[in-house]
Design a protein around this motif. Structure first.
Motif, PDB file in Angstrom:
ATOM      1  N   ALA A  20       0.828  -1.206   0.000  1.00  0.00           N
ATOM      2  CA  ALA A  20       0.000   0.000   0.000  1.00  0.00           C
ATOM      3  C   ALA A  20       0.865   1.260   0.000  1.00  0.00           C
ATOM      4  O   ALA A  20       0.577   2.228  -0.731  1.00  0.00           O
ATOM      5  CB  ALA A  20      -0.929  -0.007   1.215  1.00  0.00           C
ATOM      6  N   LEU A  21       1.913   1.261   0.788  1.00  0.00           N
ATOM      7  CA  LEU A  21       2.793   2.431   0.824  1.00  0.00           C
ATOM      8  C   LEU A  21       3.578   2.575  -0.468  1.00  0.00           C
ATOM      9  O   LEU A  21       3.831   3.703  -0.923  1.00  0.00           O
ATOM     10  CB  LEU A  21       3.740   2.319   2.018  1.00  0.00           C
ATOM     11  N   ALA A  22       3.993   1.460  -1.087  1.00  0.00           N
ATOM     12  CA  ALA A  22       4.704   1.536  -2.362  1.00  0.00           C
ATOM     13  C   ALA A  22       3.812   2.149  -3.437  1.00  0.00           C
ATOM     14  O   ALA A  22       4.260   2.986  -4.237  1.00  0.00           O
ATOM     15  CB  ALA A  22       5.167   0.144  -2.779  1.00  0.00           C
ATOM     16  N   VAL A  23       2.534   1.751  -3.464  1.00  0.00           N
ATOM     17  CA  VAL A  23       1.594   2.345  -4.417  1.00  0.00           C
ATOM     18  C   VAL A  23       1.408   3.825  -4.119  1.00  0.00           C
ATOM     19  O   VAL A  23       1.392   4.667  -5.034  1.00  0.00           O
ATOM     20  CB  VAL A  23       0.245   1.603  -4.359  1.00  0.00           C
ATOM     21  N   LEU A  24       1.281   4.182  -2.847  1.00  0.00           N
ATOM     22  CA  LEU A  24       1.076   5.581  -2.470  1.00  0.00           C
ATOM     23  C   LEU A  24       2.262   6.452  -2.859  1.00  0.00           C
ATOM     24  O   LEU A  24       2.085   7.587  -3.321  1.00  0.00           O
ATOM     25  CB  LEU A  24       0.822   5.665  -0.960  1.00  0.00           C
ATOM     26  N   VAL A  25       3.478   5.921  -2.714  1.00  0.00           N
ATOM     27  CA  VAL A  25       4.671   6.691  -3.075  1.00  0.00           C
ATOM     28  C   VAL A  25       4.658   7.038  -4.559  1.00  0.00           C
ATOM     29  O   VAL A  25       4.840   8.197  -4.959  1.00  0.00           O
ATOM     30  CB  VAL A  25       5.948   5.894  -2.715  1.00  0.00           C
ATOM     31  N   VAL A  26       4.443   6.026  -5.402  1.00  0.00           N
ATOM     32  CA  VAL A  26       4.482   6.277  -6.844  1.00  0.00           C
ATOM     33  C   VAL A  26       3.298   7.135  -7.279  1.00  0.00           C
ATOM     34  O   VAL A  26       3.438   8.042  -8.112  1.00  0.00           O
ATOM     35  CB  VAL A  26       4.521   4.939  -7.605  1.00  0.00           C
ATOM     36  N   MET A  27       2.124   6.867  -6.727  1.00  0.00           N
ATOM     37  CA  MET A  27       0.965   7.671  -7.097  1.00  0.00           C
ATOM     38  C   MET A  27       1.151   9.127  -6.700  1.00  0.00           C
ATOM     39  O   MET A  27       0.783  10.042  -7.448  1.00  0.00           O
ATOM     40  CB  MET A  27      -0.289   7.107  -6.416  1.00  0.00           C
ATOM     41  N   ALA A  28       1.731   9.351  -5.528  1.00  0.00           N
ATOM     42  CA  ALA A  28       1.979  10.734  -5.103  1.00  0.00           C
ATOM     43  C   ALA A  28       2.986  11.409  -6.030  1.00  0.00           C
ATOM     44  O   ALA A  28       2.837  12.595  -6.370  1.00  0.00           O
ATOM     45  CB  ALA A  28       2.480  10.752  -3.662  1.00  0.00           C
ATOM     46  N   SER A 146      -3.413   5.678 -13.322  1.00  0.00           N
ATOM     47  CA  SER A 146      -3.057   6.807 -14.185  1.00  0.00           C
ATOM     48  C   SER A 146      -3.854   6.785 -15.485  1.00  0.00           C
ATOM     49  O   SER A 146      -4.281   7.833 -15.994  1.00  0.00           O
ATOM     50  CB  SER A 146      -1.554   6.767 -14.483  1.00  0.00           C
ATOM     51  N   PHE A 147      -4.053   5.599 -16.052  1.00  0.00           N
ATOM     52  CA  PHE A 147      -4.864   5.481 -17.269  1.00  0.00           C
ATOM     53  C   PHE A 147      -6.288   5.979 -17.010  1.00  0.00           C
ATOM     54  O   PHE A 147      -6.843   6.762 -17.800  1.00  0.00           O
ATOM     55  CB  PHE A 147      -4.875   4.029 -17.733  1.00  0.00           C
ATOM     56  N   VAL A 163       0.321   5.396 -21.297  1.00  0.00           N
ATOM     57  CA  VAL A 163       0.464   4.193 -20.485  1.00  0.00           C
ATOM     58  C   VAL A 163       0.982   3.030 -21.317  1.00  0.00           C
ATOM     59  O   VAL A 163       1.821   2.248 -20.868  1.00  0.00           O
ATOM     60  CB  VAL A 163      -0.887   3.840 -19.818  1.00  0.00           C
ATOM     61  N   GLY A 164       0.500   2.923 -22.563  1.00  0.00           N
ATOM     62  CA  GLY A 164       0.923   1.806 -23.411  1.00  0.00           C
ATOM     63  C   GLY A 164       2.395   1.835 -23.740  1.00  0.00           C
ATOM     64  O   GLY A 164       3.046   0.786 -23.815  1.00  0.00           O
ATOM     65  N   CYS A 165       2.956   3.016 -23.974  1.00  0.00           N
ATOM     66  CA  CYS A 165       4.400   3.103 -24.254  1.00  0.00           C
ATOM     67  C   CYS A 165       5.205   2.523 -23.103  1.00  0.00           C
ATOM     68  O   CYS A 165       6.127   1.714 -23.316  1.00  0.00           O
ATOM     69  CB  CYS A 165       4.797   4.558 -24.503  1.00  0.00           C
ATOM     70  N   HIS A 166       4.885   2.927 -21.891  1.00  0.00           N
ATOM     71  CA  HIS A 166       5.606   2.424 -20.728  1.00  0.00           C
ATOM     72  C   HIS A 166       5.374   0.928 -20.537  1.00  0.00           C
ATOM     73  O   HIS A 166       6.320   0.165 -20.284  1.00  0.00           O
ATOM     74  CB  HIS A 166       5.177   3.186 -19.475  1.00  0.00           C
ATOM     75  N   LEU A 167       4.124   0.507 -20.673  1.00  0.00           N
ATOM     76  CA  LEU A 167       3.799  -0.889 -20.397  1.00  0.00           C
ATOM     77  C   LEU A 167       4.416  -1.830 -21.430  1.00  0.00           C
ATOM     78  O   LEU A 167       5.063  -2.828 -21.075  1.00  0.00           O
ATOM     79  CB  LEU A 167       2.280  -1.051 -20.368  1.00  0.00           C
ATOM     80  N   ILE A 168       4.241  -1.510 -22.720  1.00  0.00           N
ATOM     81  CA  ILE A 168       4.733  -2.402 -23.767  1.00  0.00           C
ATOM     82  C   ILE A 168       6.251  -2.460 -23.764  1.00  0.00           C
ATOM     83  O   ILE A 168       6.856  -3.532 -23.880  1.00  0.00           O
ATOM     84  CB  ILE A 168       4.194  -1.947 -25.141  1.00  0.00           C
ATOM     85  N   PHE A 276       1.703  15.276 -20.594  1.00  0.00           N
ATOM     86  CA  PHE A 276       3.137  15.254 -20.888  1.00  0.00           C
ATOM     87  C   PHE A 276       3.938  14.875 -19.640  1.00  0.00           C
ATOM     88  O   PHE A 276       4.814  14.001 -19.683  1.00  0.00           O
ATOM     89  CB  PHE A 276       3.560  16.631 -21.404  1.00  0.00           C
ATOM     90  N   PHE A 277       3.613  15.504 -18.527  1.00  0.00           N
ATOM     91  CA  PHE A 277       4.340  15.193 -17.293  1.00  0.00           C
ATOM     92  C   PHE A 277       3.950  13.817 -16.740  1.00  0.00           C
ATOM     93  O   PHE A 277       4.735  13.202 -16.023  1.00  0.00           O
ATOM     94  CB  PHE A 277       4.096  16.282 -16.250  1.00  0.00           C
ATOM     95  N   ALA A 278       2.760  13.326 -17.078  1.00  0.00           N
ATOM     96  CA  ALA A 278       2.414  11.949 -16.697  1.00  0.00           C
ATOM     97  C   ALA A 278       3.340  10.966 -17.402  1.00  0.00           C
ATOM     98  O   ALA A 278       3.800   9.984 -16.807  1.00  0.00           O
ATOM     99  CB  ALA A 278       0.955  11.657 -17.039  1.00  0.00           C
ATOM    100  N   GLY A 279       3.609  11.210 -18.691  1.00  0.00           N
ATOM    101  CA  GLY A 279       4.555  10.358 -19.407  1.00  0.00           C
ATOM    102  C   GLY A 279       5.940  10.386 -18.794  1.00  0.00           C
ATOM    103  O   GLY A 279       6.657   9.377 -18.807  1.00  0.00           O
TER     104      GLY A 279
END
Length: 510
Positions: A20-28, A146-147, A163-168, A276-279
């Protein structure tokens, strides 16, 4: 295999909080960059004199920054705490598996191999939660969130591209890297293991190697193993760098695509800046893949050795069952009686003791309380009998440490009485080296007998208990053993007739 190990590690607890904290760190972090990009762009577009609420976005930026910092600290503390407890639990499970091995398998197991399983392999497996499971789960959750956020605020095509660029790219580069590292990591681990083995042999047998002129050859073998490990690690590092390059190119493509697709969809400049900053920010969700690629092969190789051991049931101390009378080849021995095994060296006295102890299949009828010894489980046998071999196992530490193996709750007074009975003129704090160094062979055997008596077994098996002692001391030791064990059955193997004077029956082996 991995699932089995993960179940053992996750049973120690704390993994959900760490995730949960790992998800919160990246989401923040992602939210912070997205909101900052939107805020700066929107403020610039509003221009001077326009009515624009700067307070709530500014407060949100500060709030996300504080949340990210606090969550990162908590994730480091709780994540490492959960991992350390998971490794400790895994190490305990491996030790339990080693303890449950059959006697013949345990005899074949080298100390270095067992130590490697308990320490090196379990230490490598700390990467399973830290660098594989938790980062992958957190990354997947952040990409999905994020998607959804970009579909809501911007456009689904922009969201799919970013999201697809990062995922693929991460999946493609990761699969290539995992396949390549899996081939190389096995060689790296084997070389590192060979280096440790050669180094330990070099330390333990340095004098013998020097006497026989093999010291330089042993050093060369160790250094060759180290060189092989270095070459394999260099390949792994190169693979990690290539995966990182693919991820960086994917980030650039995501950022460029956000600008192009956002303009085609006629989104506002502030929303385009947010995408742009999300990417840019989503690279944090996929970055752990580069480290996972380098470590996966080692983790899988360690898991292949650890997992089979976890499948064995842990040995449990069973409550003592009625074990007397002991009948060996028709001879009946009850409480307070002694059976003597007499014969020349090599006649089979130690073999018969091992058969009574259930370590090897019996060749003659042996029963405990009417049950054949081969029908007793390992835990049941260890609960009712104790074998003191000719070369007993002692540990580095104090005499108290060695005695406490039999009964951790025993008092110092009781331990000291047994040492005095065995004529060992040492205090309980007397230190021993590895394997009991610091005691003579006879003293080491008497310490093992004191430890066995401390355990209070129903059946005590002694193999040459007075070997190396003069006749007077041997007679004293045998009297003390029989006095202390007056309510148990004793089976003593000895080639000295004086040791067996008090025996109720004697089996003579030729």
């Amino acid at each position: 295999m991995m699932r089995q190990i993960w179940r053992v590690m996750a049973a120690s607890g704390g993994m959900r909080r760490a995730l949960a904290l790992a998800v919160l760190v990246v989401m923040a972090g992602v939210g912070l960059l997205m909101l900052s990009g939107w805020f700066i762009s929107a403020a610039a577009i509003a221009g001077a004199g326009a009515v624009f609420d700067v307070f709530r976005p500014a407060a949100s930026v500060r709030g996300l920054a504080l949340i990210r910092t606090a969550a990162r600290y908590g994730e480091r503390v709780l994540g490492h705490d959960a991992t350390l407890r998971a490794v400790a639990g895994l190490r305990g499970a491996v030790l339990a598996g080693l303890g449950a091995l059959p006697w013949d398998a345990m005899q074949r197991l080298r100390r270095g191999s067992a130590l490697s399983r308990v320490v090196a392999d379990t230490d490598l497996l700390d990467g399973l939660p830290l660098r594989i499971v938790l980062p992958a789960a957190a990354g997947a959750a952040v990409l999905a969130a994020s998607f959804a956020l970009m579909v809501w605020l911007a456009d689904w095509q922009v969201a799919a591209w970013v999201v697809g660029c990062h995922l693929i790219a991460t999946l493609a580069a990761g699969l290539w890297g995992l396949r390549r590292s899996g081939q190389v990591a096995a060689g790296a681990v084997a070389a590192e293991r060979a280096f440790r083995s050669h180094a330990l042999d070099l330390i333990a047998a340095r004098d013998d190697l020097a006497v026989y002129g093999q010291l330089d050859a042993q050093i060369d073998r160790a250094m060759q193993a180290e060189a092989r490990a270095c070459r394999a690690n260099a390949v792994l590092e190169g693979t990690e760098r290539r995966v990182a390059m693919a991820q960086e190119l994917a980030r650039l493509a995501a950022m460029a695509g956000a600008l192009v697709l956002g303009a085609q969809a006629q989104l506002s400049p502030a929303i385009i800046a947010m995408c742009f900053f999300a990417g840019l920010a989503l690279a944090e969700a996929t970055a752990p893949m580069r480290r996972a690629v380098a470590d996966w092969g080692r983790i899988r190789d360690a898991a292949s050795r650890v997992a089979p051991m976890l499948g064995r049931p842990a040995a449990r101390i069973a409550p003592p069952q009625p074990a007397l009378p002991l009948i060996v080849d028709g001879i009946r021995i009850g409480p307070g009686q002694m059976l003597g095994l007499q014969g020349r060296s090599g006649a089979g006295k130690s073999t018969l003791l091992s058969q009574i102890a259930g370590l090897i299949p019996p060749t003659a009828p042996i029963t405990l309380a009417g049950r054949p010894v081969q029908d007793w489980s390992e835990a049941e046998l260890r609960a009712v009998l104790t074998l003191v071999p000719q070369r007993p196992a002692l540990i580095a530490g104090s005499l108290r440490d060695n005695l406490a193996l039999a009964d951790p709750a025993a008092t110092d007074a009781r331990m000291q009485r047994l040492l005095d009975a065995m004529r060992l003129p040492y205090p309980l704090d007397h230190r021993l080296g590895d394997g009991g160094q610091g005691l003579s062979g006879g003293e080491a055997r008497r310490l093992a007998i004191a430890r066995a008596l401390l355990r209070k077994p129903l059946i005590l098996l002694l193999d040459e208990p007075t070997e190396g002692l003069d006749a007077a001391l041997a007679d004293v030791i045998m009297r003390e053993i029989l006095l202390i064990s007056c309510d148990i059955s004793v089976v003593a193997a000895s080639h000295r007739p004086c040791d067996l004077r008090a025996a109720s029956a004697v089996i003579r082996l030729e």
